[in-house]
Design an enzyme around this catalytic site. Structure first.
Site, PDB file in Angstrom:
ATOM      1  N   HIS A  52     -36.820 -17.406 -30.557  1.00 18.65           N
ATOM      2  CA  HIS A  52     -36.954 -17.191 -31.999  1.00 18.65           C
ATOM      3  C   HIS A  52     -37.800 -18.288 -32.616  1.00 18.65           C
ATOM      4  CE1 HIS A  52     -33.282 -19.460 -31.071  1.00 18.65           C
ATOM      5  NE2 HIS A  52     -33.540 -20.166 -32.155  1.00 18.65           N
ATOM      6  N   LEU A  53     -38.506 -17.904 -33.662  1.00 21.07           N
ATOM      7  CA  LEU A  53     -39.344 -18.821 -34.433  1.00 21.07           C
ATOM      8  C   LEU A  53     -38.630 -19.104 -35.748  1.00 21.07           C
ATOM      9  CD1 LEU A  53     -42.216 -20.145 -34.803  1.00 21.07           C
ATOM     10  CD2 LEU A  53     -42.934 -17.964 -35.784  1.00 21.07           C
ATOM     11  N   GLN A  87     -32.248 -25.963 -28.406  1.00 25.47           N
ATOM     12  CA  GLN A  87     -32.003 -24.520 -28.499  1.00 25.47           C
ATOM     13  C   GLN A  87     -30.528 -24.218 -28.272  1.00 25.47           C
ATOM     14  OE1 GLN A  87     -34.509 -22.217 -25.884  1.00 25.47           O
ATOM     15  NE2 GLN A  87     -33.827 -20.258 -26.726  1.00 25.47           N
TER      16      GLN A  87
HETATM   17  P1  5GP Z   1     -31.691 -22.713 -32.152  1.00 22.26           P
HETATM   18  O1  5GP Z   1     -30.975 -24.024 -32.199  1.00 22.26           O
HETATM   19  O2  5GP Z   1     -31.251 -21.882 -30.965  1.00 22.26           O
HETATM   20  O3  5GP Z   1     -33.185 -22.865 -32.237  1.00 22.26           O
HETATM   21  O4  5GP Z   1     -31.300 -21.966 -33.469  1.00 22.26           O
HETATM   22  C1  5GP Z   1     -30.405 -20.918 -33.551  1.00 22.26           C
HETATM   23  C2  5GP Z   1     -30.257 -20.582 -35.017  1.00 22.26           C
HETATM   24  O5  5GP Z   1     -29.589 -19.342 -35.105  1.00 22.26           O
HETATM   25  C3  5GP Z   1     -29.426 -21.600 -35.788  1.00 22.26           C
HETATM   26  O6  5GP Z   1     -30.203 -22.093 -36.882  1.00 22.26           O
HETATM   27  C4  5GP Z   1     -28.205 -20.795 -36.255  1.00 22.26           C
HETATM   28  O7  5GP Z   1     -27.774 -21.149 -37.552  1.00 22.26           O
HETATM   29  C5  5GP Z   1     -28.713 -19.368 -36.200  1.00 22.26           C
HETATM   30  N1  5GP Z   1     -27.684 -18.387 -35.931  1.00 22.26           N
HETATM   31  C6  5GP Z   1     -26.734 -18.441 -34.941  1.00 22.26           C
HETATM   32  N2  5GP Z   1     -25.945 -17.358 -34.979  1.00 22.26           N
HETATM   33  C7  5GP Z   1     -26.402 -16.586 -36.002  1.00 22.26           C
HETATM   34  C8  5GP Z   1     -25.977 -15.323 -36.525  1.00 22.26           C
HETATM   35  O8  5GP Z   1     -25.030 -14.687 -36.076  1.00 22.26           O
HETATM   36  N3  5GP Z   1     -26.695 -14.836 -37.581  1.00 22.26           N
HETATM   37  C9  5GP Z   1     -27.768 -15.502 -38.110  1.00 22.26           C
HETATM   38  N4  5GP Z   1     -28.387 -14.927 -39.138  1.00 22.26           N
HETATM   39  N5  5GP Z   1     -28.183 -16.697 -37.641  1.00 22.26           N
HETATM   40  C10 5GP Z   1     -27.510 -17.237 -36.601  1.00 22.26           C
END
Ligand code: 5GP
Ligand code: ZN
Length: 109
Positions: A99-100, A93
């Site tokens: 988030h999903l 994460q």
């Molecule tokens: P995690 O690794 O926390 O599960 O995934 C976070 C996701 O959020 C990543 O796939 C990354 O590309 C996406 N993400 C991060 N910042 C932003 C943003 O400002 N806008 C959008 N649309 N996606 C984001």
């Protein structure tokens, strides 16, 4: 709302996102760095850091997110898809607002 949380800023509308769906509890938008041809995120509007903070009071919200994944995936034309919730730094994460992920349609272009 958490002041330095990127997803809270998207919920508040202070950072733009390509939104697929929104209601009073959740928002869904395309991932900024897609790992598949279709890659979107379903995000509760409330700032919950990880799945570990969830309790029985979040059961309906989590179920809603799963059902919304199915509906939005179908709307995106996906026949099959994958859902992922990364939990904690050790679980991959990066954004600490639950988030999903929904992936489908083959590799990103
Ligand atoms: P995690 O690794 O926390 O599960 O995934 C976070 C996701 O959020 C990543 O796939 C990354 O590309 C996406 N993400 C991060 N910042 C932003 C943003 O400002 N806008 C959008 N649309 N996606 C984001
Ligand atoms: Zn947040």
């Amino acid at each position: 709302m958490s002041a330095d949380c990127i997803f809270c800023k998207i919920v508040a509308g202070s950072i733009p996102a390509k939104t697929l769906y929104e209601d009073d509890e959740v928002i869904a938008f395309h991932d900024i760095r897609p790992l598949a041809r279709v890659h979107f995120l379903i995000v509760p509007k409330a700032h919950i850091e990880t799945l570990k903070e969830c309790t029985a009071e979040h059961q309906a919200l989590l179920g809603k997110m799963m059902l919304l994944a199915a509906r939005l995936a179908a709307e995106q034309g996906l026949v099959g898809y994958k859902t992922v919730v990364n939990v904690g730094r050790e679980g991959g994460q990066e954004v600490f607002h639950i988030h999903l992920h929904v992936f489908g349609g083959g590799p990103a272009a």
